[in-house]
Write a protein that holds these residues in place. Structure first.
Motif, PDB file in Angstrom:
ATOM      1  N   ALA A  35       0.820  -1.205   0.000  1.00 26.68           N
ATOM      2  CA  ALA A  35       0.000   0.000   0.000  1.00 26.68           C
ATOM      3  C   ALA A  35       0.855   1.257   0.000  1.00 26.68           C
ATOM      4  N   VAL A  36       1.932   1.245   0.776  1.00 27.03           N
ATOM      5  CA  VAL A  36       2.814   2.403   0.851  1.00 27.03           C
ATOM      6  C   VAL A  36       3.570   2.590  -0.460  1.00 27.03           C
ATOM      7  N   ARG A  37       4.071   1.489  -1.019  1.00 25.75           N
ATOM      8  CA  ARG A  37       4.788   1.588  -2.299  1.00 25.75           C
ATOM      9  C   ARG A  37       3.898   2.169  -3.386  1.00 25.75           C
ATOM     10  N   TRP A  38       2.666   1.670  -3.471  1.00 28.78           N
ATOM     11  CA  TRP A  38       1.761   2.162  -4.506  1.00 28.78           C
ATOM     12  C   TRP A  38       1.353   3.610  -4.245  1.00 28.78           C
ATOM     13  N   VAL A 155       3.008  11.238 -22.313  1.00 28.52           N
ATOM     14  CA  VAL A 155       4.102  11.151 -21.343  1.00 28.52           C
ATOM     15  C   VAL A 155       3.591  10.584 -20.019  1.00 28.52           C
ATOM     16  N   VAL A 156       2.435  11.069 -19.579  1.00 25.55           N
ATOM     17  CA  VAL A 156       1.843  10.561 -18.339  1.00 25.55           C
ATOM     18  C   VAL A 156       1.506   9.076 -18.481  1.00 25.55           C
ATOM     19  N   GLY A 157       0.972   8.684 -19.635  1.00 22.60           N
ATOM     20  CA  GLY A 157       0.635   7.278 -19.866  1.00 22.60           C
ATOM     21  C   GLY A 157       1.851   6.376 -19.826  1.00 22.60           C
ATOM     22  N   VAL A 158       2.934   6.828 -20.440  1.00 24.23           N
ATOM     23  CA  VAL A 158       4.176   6.046 -20.412  1.00 24.23           C
ATOM     24  C   VAL A 158       4.701   5.956 -18.983  1.00 24.23           C
ATOM     25  N   GLY A 159       4.611   7.081 -18.268  1.00 24.71           N
ATOM     26  CA  GLY A 159       5.055   7.084 -16.878  1.00 24.71           C
ATOM     27  C   GLY A 159       4.236   6.141 -16.019  1.00 24.71           C
ATOM     28  N   LEU A 160       2.926   6.124 -16.245  1.00 18.58           N
ATOM     29  CA  LEU A 160       2.045   5.219 -15.498  1.00 18.58           C
ATOM     30  C   LEU A 160       2.417   3.764 -15.769  1.00 18.58           C
ATOM     31  N   ALA A 161       2.655   3.435 -17.031  1.00 20.13           N
ATOM     32  CA  ALA A 161       3.034   2.071 -17.385  1.00 20.13           C
ATOM     33  C   ALA A 161       4.385   1.691 -16.774  1.00 20.13           C
ATOM     34  N   TYR A 162       5.330   2.615 -16.843  1.00 25.66           N
ATOM     35  CA  TYR A 162       6.673   2.342 -16.313  1.00 25.66           C
ATOM     36  C   TYR A 162       6.633   2.089 -14.808  1.00 25.66           C
ATOM     37  N   TRP A 163       5.976   2.977 -14.070  1.00 21.14           N
ATOM     38  CA  TRP A 163       5.953   2.826 -12.617  1.00 21.14           C
ATOM     39  C   TRP A 163       5.128   1.623 -12.188  1.00 21.14           C
ATOM     40  N   THR A 164       4.134   1.251 -12.970  1.00 24.02           N
ATOM     41  CA  THR A 164       3.386   0.039 -12.670  1.00 24.02           C
ATOM     42  C   THR A 164       4.292  -1.183 -12.760  1.00 24.02           C
ATOM     43  N   VAL A 165       5.091  -1.251 -13.808  1.00 18.57           N
ATOM     44  CA  VAL A 165       6.031  -2.366 -13.973  1.00 18.57           C
ATOM     45  C   VAL A 165       7.048  -2.387 -12.833  1.00 18.57           C
ATOM     46  N   VAL A 166       7.579  -1.208 -12.494  1.00 20.14           N
ATOM     47  CA  VAL A 166       8.573  -1.125 -11.423  1.00 20.14           C
ATOM     48  C   VAL A 166       7.988  -1.589 -10.089  1.00 20.14           C
TER      49      VAL A 166
END
Length: 206
Positions: A35-38, A155-166
């Motif tokens: 929960a904290v990470r997300w 850019v926001v969409g790519v960022g969302l995808a990247y951080w989701t994977v991370v």
């Protein structure tokens, strides 16, 4: 001529993959529970939304054009990174197991979200990304506001995808990352990185 989307997406992808303050902050919270990470990741993505909105409205360009205003953002951003770094180093000195989600919630999640949001919003490099990158791919003869909004959204969409994977990848290693000894190492590495990034940001002409 339209936007060269493959080239644009490649540049944006590289921008996210190269580690920076946001990644160091996520790493610092790696063992504090899902929960904290997300919450940290959500704050970072929200910061991207703030930058995207500001770019679409022309606010980022005005900020970048004002030396005084941009200097204020740079100083605030550098000070905040150093603050986060010092907090991580102090946490590394404490002994005992990593705090649980129950111990951190609800203030832990809210605090983590604010940290992610402020870390991204106060990063002048992010401002320059939207003010210098987007114009390079802006096609001629198009409505600038609509095109800027579209590209900022990408850019926001790519960022969302990247951080989701991370965050998913970190979650897979949660059992290891939550160990007290591992957390102390992470706190030291992330804390030192945040301090170095803050000092570097303060001393770099933008």
């Amino acid at each position: 001529m339209g936007v060269d989307w493959p080239a644009f997406l490649l540049v944006v992808g590289v921008m996210f993959v190269v580690p920076g303050p946001d990644f160091a902050l996520v790493l610092r919270h790696a063992g504090y529970g899902g929960a904290v990470r997300w919450a940290v990741g959500g704050g970072i993505v929200s910061g991207l939304c703030v930058h995207a909105t500001a770019a679409a409205l022309g606010i980022s360009a005005l900020l970048a054009a004002s030396a005084e205003a941009f200097t204020v953002v740079k100083v605030l951003g550098a000070a905040y990174l150093v603050y986060l770094g010092v907090a991580a180093l102090l946490a590394a000195r404490r002994s005992g197991a990593a705090p649980t989600v129950a111990e951190l919630a609800p203030c832990g999640r809210a605090s983590a979200y604010r940290r992610g949001l402020l870390c991204n919003v106060l990063n002048p490099k992010a401002v320059l990304t939207f003010t210098s990158l987007l114009p390079q791919f802006m096609p001629d003869g198009r409505h600038p506001l609509a095109q800027t909004a579209l590209m900022s959204g990408v850019v926001v969409g790519v960022g969302l995808a990247y951080w989701t994977v991370v965050l998913v990848a970190i979650g897979a290693l949660a059992r290891v990352l939550s160990r007290a000894r591992v957390r102390r190492v992470i706190d030291r590495v992330a804390g030192g990185s945040l301090i170095v990034l803050g000092v570097h940001l303060l001393g770099t002409p933008l």
